[in-house]
Design a protein around this motif. Structure first.
Motif, PDB file in Angstrom:
ATOM      1  N   SER A  48      39.534  49.828  42.674  1.00  0.00           N
ATOM      2  CA  SER A  48      40.730  49.856  41.829  1.00  0.00           C
ATOM      3  C   SER A  48      41.442  48.520  41.904  1.00  0.00           C
ATOM      4  O   SER A  48      41.991  48.040  40.915  1.00  0.00           O
ATOM      5  CB  SER A  48      41.703  50.937  42.272  1.00  0.00           C
ATOM      6  OG  SER A  48      41.112  52.176  42.244  1.00  0.00           O
ATOM      7  N   PHE A  49      41.430  47.916  43.093  1.00  0.00           N
ATOM      8  CA  PHE A  49      42.079  46.618  43.279  1.00  0.00           C
ATOM      9  C   PHE A  49      41.452  45.573  42.359  1.00  0.00           C
ATOM     10  O   PHE A  49      42.134  44.756  41.762  1.00  0.00           O
ATOM     11  CB  PHE A  49      41.955  46.198  44.738  1.00  0.00           C
ATOM     12  CG  PHE A  49      42.547  44.857  45.041  1.00  0.00           C
ATOM     13  CD1 PHE A  49      43.908  44.702  45.174  1.00  0.00           C
ATOM     14  CD2 PHE A  49      41.744  43.749  45.194  1.00  0.00           C
ATOM     15  CE1 PHE A  49      44.464  43.470  45.451  1.00  0.00           C
ATOM     16  CE2 PHE A  49      42.282  42.514  45.473  1.00  0.00           C
ATOM     17  CZ  PHE A  49      43.641  42.377  45.594  1.00  0.00           C
ATOM     18  N   LEU A  50      40.125  45.624  42.234  1.00  0.00           N
ATOM     19  CA  LEU A  50      39.442  44.662  41.374  1.00  0.00           C
ATOM     20  C   LEU A  50      39.690  44.931  39.895  1.00  0.00           C
ATOM     21  O   LEU A  50      39.421  44.076  39.057  1.00  0.00           O
ATOM     22  CB  LEU A  50      37.935  44.700  41.633  1.00  0.00           C
ATOM     23  CG  LEU A  50      37.465  44.172  42.977  1.00  0.00           C
ATOM     24  CD1 LEU A  50      35.956  44.271  43.078  1.00  0.00           C
ATOM     25  CD2 LEU A  50      37.891  42.738  43.151  1.00  0.00           C
ATOM     26  N   GLY A  51      40.184  46.139  39.575  1.00  0.00           N
ATOM     27  CA  GLY A  51      40.483  46.449  38.189  1.00  0.00           C
ATOM     28  C   GLY A  51      39.429  47.305  37.502  1.00  0.00           C
ATOM     29  O   GLY A  51      39.456  47.453  36.294  1.00  0.00           O
ATOM     30  N   PHE A  52      38.489  47.862  38.272  1.00  0.00           N
ATOM     31  CA  PHE A  52      37.432  48.656  37.656  1.00  0.00           C
ATOM     32  C   PHE A  52      37.710  50.145  37.736  1.00  0.00           C
ATOM     33  O   PHE A  52      36.916  50.948  37.296  1.00  0.00           O
ATOM     34  CB  PHE A  52      36.085  48.380  38.318  1.00  0.00           C
ATOM     35  CG  PHE A  52      35.559  47.042  37.953  1.00  0.00           C
ATOM     36  CD1 PHE A  52      34.855  46.871  36.796  1.00  0.00           C
ATOM     37  CD2 PHE A  52      35.807  45.961  38.756  1.00  0.00           C
ATOM     38  CE1 PHE A  52      34.393  45.632  36.444  1.00  0.00           C
ATOM     39  CE2 PHE A  52      35.348  44.719  38.413  1.00  0.00           C
ATOM     40  CZ  PHE A  52      34.635  44.548  37.250  1.00  0.00           C
TER      41      PHE A  52
ATOM     42  N   GLY B 219      31.429  36.160  43.959  1.00  0.00           N
ATOM     43  CA  GLY B 219      32.165  37.422  43.988  1.00  0.00           C
ATOM     44  C   GLY B 219      33.220  37.476  42.900  1.00  0.00           C
ATOM     45  O   GLY B 219      33.350  38.487  42.199  1.00  0.00           O
ATOM     46  N   SER B 220      33.964  36.379  42.734  1.00  0.00           N
ATOM     47  CA  SER B 220      34.978  36.418  41.675  1.00  0.00           C
ATOM     48  C   SER B 220      34.300  36.349  40.314  1.00  0.00           C
ATOM     49  O   SER B 220      34.813  36.886  39.335  1.00  0.00           O
ATOM     50  CB  SER B 220      35.978  35.281  41.846  1.00  0.00           C
ATOM     51  OG  SER B 220      35.321  34.065  41.983  1.00  0.00           O
ATOM     52  N   ALA B 221      33.096  35.741  40.234  1.00  0.00           N
ATOM     53  CA  ALA B 221      32.371  35.701  38.961  1.00  0.00           C
ATOM     54  C   ALA B 221      31.927  37.101  38.558  1.00  0.00           C
ATOM     55  O   ALA B 221      32.035  37.471  37.389  1.00  0.00           O
ATOM     56  CB  ALA B 221      31.165  34.778  39.066  1.00  0.00           C
ATOM     57  N   VAL B 222      31.452  37.890  39.532  1.00  0.00           N
ATOM     58  CA  VAL B 222      30.907  39.204  39.155  1.00  0.00           C
ATOM     59  C   VAL B 222      32.018  40.124  38.685  1.00  0.00           C
ATOM     60  O   VAL B 222      31.847  40.869  37.713  1.00  0.00           O
ATOM     61  CB  VAL B 222      30.070  39.821  40.303  1.00  0.00           C
ATOM     62  CG1 VAL B 222      30.900  40.319  41.439  1.00  0.00           C
ATOM     63  CG2 VAL B 222      29.212  40.945  39.775  1.00  0.00           C
ATOM     64  N   SER B 223      33.201  40.064  39.327  1.00  0.00           N
ATOM     65  CA  SER B 223      34.251  40.964  38.859  1.00  0.00           C
ATOM     66  C   SER B 223      34.794  40.487  37.520  1.00  0.00           C
ATOM     67  O   SER B 223      35.099  41.306  36.647  1.00  0.00           O
ATOM     68  CB  SER B 223      35.358  41.103  39.905  1.00  0.00           C
ATOM     69  OG  SER B 223      35.984  39.878  40.097  1.00  0.00           O
TER      70      SER B 223
END
Lengths: 274, 331
Positions: A210-214, B282-286
């Motif tokens: 959820s933190f990542l926005g998914f 990691g930031s690319a995948v999200s």
């Protein structure tokens, strides 16, 4: 006498911890939505008696939001770990009790699921489901069964080599009968303990995704979303919105973890007599 | 000598076949998942363009991307492209995926390597201390800390560190891998390291407890063994026993465990990179997932699987080095 006491203590602790968790869950469910709704007059207030956790940038009370978020997280965590544990039991038993081909396939499948980092896999599944509640639930359920499946597979393999199982087979009992009467009773404690120890992991992953926005929609009060929002106001000095909900999350996860440990002490035949 | 070579070849063959089959399955499953998504990548791409697009232009984009091509054929095209080193073109960053992965992998690798080494060293040392002073207050305290850390989410710890060290104390920068406003070739190594410290520290704190508890258990087993007892009877001190008998028995298992934790390491770096806005994989995948950048999402997924497989393969080979009984796996 002392041994008796420790077991009683474990039972008592389990009941108390389960009580706390259930009451937090119930609190989150029964808090009306209005309590977590905000007014801009209260925006960005630091913790006070009126708002123990302060308010966020939209003026919503963070304690109410945190509690509601926790109950959502616990719902997802519970269902995801329940589904995951059932998958683990089925897969583990299938691997150990059927043919060698199935066993090899299951091992390969476990390697496959463990071969992609969980966070990446949950992101993929959530993307496939178009995000939201179901993507999160299925993503977490699909990634957490591996270690429990391995454990159950090992247990069944060990049970199958026992003499009483061999005798039962020689007496003409069918495979299904042996499974239900000799194997499953031994697996129940493993299953329950595995399920409960999976629960904190599921909650943690729910919050992370959820933190990542998914995960859930941004207006829903999930813990991960509260913390993601707080990150934007971190340099503005709103420390409470990042620290306090996180502390509560850590406490809940710690509590469920301890609950699992206590239950294992009670249920696990190897440590039940300690 | 010839026999050893043959055995090595067999082991590599076994793991090679396994790795290739796993990677193939990962590519197939991730492709199926992405195809099943209700998110429309073309719509996302057009939104990203920021201008209105006529139906004719849209049809042109769809034709260029091969939307009407059946999924099976699309998968085959994608796979043959990858085998030739062509991962496709990222819709989000407007650059070839392979170039993005290459560039970001070095950033991620620096972060993960620091965290990996740090957590390994901290975990191993703490594990040794816990094992040597078993059941003392040090052991009990450290064990409590290890268990407590496993209930802490990486991203929250990162947030708290950011708050304490970057916002309050201003010791460290708030994010990114280099100072803002400096050309990339002017960035010094020290500046890069300076931006790396906080994320790497966060990431290593998340993973040392596992290795510490494992090392502790192994050391306790060694100290309870008969050869340790015999060494004690010969008059060797506790520390002599640790260096003479303990280390060689606990160092390799710890290293193996550390190599097989690449999946958690990568997963943790996804969280840490997002908290610290660190430009890695990691930031690319999200970002790819949030913006429906399918080629980048698939590329990073495949790459992460390769990364984890490599770690597992090293771990398996190391098992063979430590334990002769496992060495026969290839046969």
């Amino acid at each position: 006498m002392k041994k008796q006491n420790r077991r009683t203590m474990a039972v008592l602790l389990t009941v108390i911890m389960a009580g706390i968790l259930l009451s937090v869950y119930a609190l989150g469910i029964f808090i009306p939505d209005e309590a977590a709704a905000g007014s801009f007059l209260n925006a960005g207030k630091s913790p006070s008696w009126e708002h123990p956790f302060g308010t966020d940038a939209l003026g919503r009370d963070l304690l109410m939001r945190t509690l509601k978020g926790l109950s959502i997280s616990m719902t997802i965590g519970f269902f995801a770990s329940a589904i995951s544990a059932v998958i683990a039991a089925l897969v583990g038993i299938a691997a150990a009790a059927t043919s060698r081909g199935v066993d090899a396939f299951v091992n390969w499948l476990i390697d496959l699921v463990m071969g992609v980092p969980h966070t990446v896999l949950v992101i993929l599944i959530s993307f496939a489901m178009g995000r939201g509640f179901w993507g999160l639930l299925i993503g977490i359920a699909a990634t957490h069964w591996c270690s429990l499946a391995r454990l159950i597979r090992g247990e069944v393999l060990q049970l199958r080599s026992q003499q009483y199982v061999a005798i039962s087979g020689k007496l003409g009992k069918s495979g299904g009968w042996i499974l239900f009467h000799h194997l499953l009773p031994h697996l129940v404690p493993q299953f329950i303990v595995g399920l409960i120890l999976m629960f904190p992991h599921a909650i943690l992953h729910e919050a992370s995704i959820s933190f990542l926005g998914f995960g859930l929609a941004p207006e829903q009060p999930a813990i991960g979303i509260i913390l993601a929002e707080s990150m934007r106001y971190l340099s503005a000095g709103m420390w409470w919105s990042a620290v306090l909900p996180g502390v509560v999350l850590v406490l809940i996860v710690f509590l469920t973890d301890q609950l699992g440990e206590q239950l294992r002490m009670i249920l696990d035949p190897y440590s039940a007599q300690e | 000598m010839k026999e050893t070579l043959g055995r090595l070849a067999r082991i590599f063959c076994t793991y090679g076949v396994r790795t290739v089959s796993l990677l193939f399955a990962v590519s197939l499953i991730s492709f199926l998942l992405v195809s099943a998504s209700p998110v429309d990548p073309v719509q996302q791409y057009i939104l990203g363009l920021g201008t209105a697009v006529s139906p004719a232009q849209r049809a042109e984009i769809e034709a260029y991307w091969g939307i009407s091509v059946p999924p099976a054929e699309r998968y085959c095209n994608w796979l043959t492209g990858i085998l030739q080193g062509n991962f496709g073109y990222s819709a989000l960053y407007r650059r070839p995926v392979a170039a993005i992965i290459r560039e970001r992998f070095w950033n991620s690798l620096a972060l993960m390597l620091c965290a990996w080494a740090l957590s390994g060293v901290i975990g191993f040392l703490l594990g040794c201390v816990m094992g040597m002073y078993r059941d003392s207050w040090v052991d009990r305290l450290l064990k409590k800390i290890c268990y407590a850390l496993s209930s802490v989410p990486t991203f929250w710890l990162g947030l708290v560190f950011l708050l304490i060290f970057a916002v309050w104390l201003k010791w460290f920068p708030i994010g990114f891998s280099a100072p803002v406003g400096v050309r990339s070739r002017d960035v010094t190594l020290w500046q890069k390291l300076y931006h790396l410290i906080l994320p790497a520290f966060t990431l290593s704190l998340m993973s040392f407890s596992n290795i510490a508890l494992h090392t502790r258990q192994k050391l306790v087993d060694v100290l309870h063994s008969e050869y340790a007892l015999f060494a004690q009877a010969r008059g060797e001190g506790r520390w002599t026993i640790l260096f003479g008998h303990g280390l060689r028995n606990i160092l390799f298992p710890a290293l193996t465990l550390q190599f097989s934790s690449f999946a958690e390491l990568f997963g943790g770096s996804v969280m840490a990179e997002n908290v610290f806005s660190y430009p890695g994989l990691g930031s690319a995948v999200s970002a790819a997932g949030l913006n429906a950048d399918v080629p980048l999402l698939l590329g990073v997924t495949l790459f992460s699987a390769l990364f984890v497989c490599t770690g597992n393969m090293i771990a398996n080979l190391l098992y063979g080095v430590i334990d002769p009984r496992v060495r026969e796996v290839g046969e």
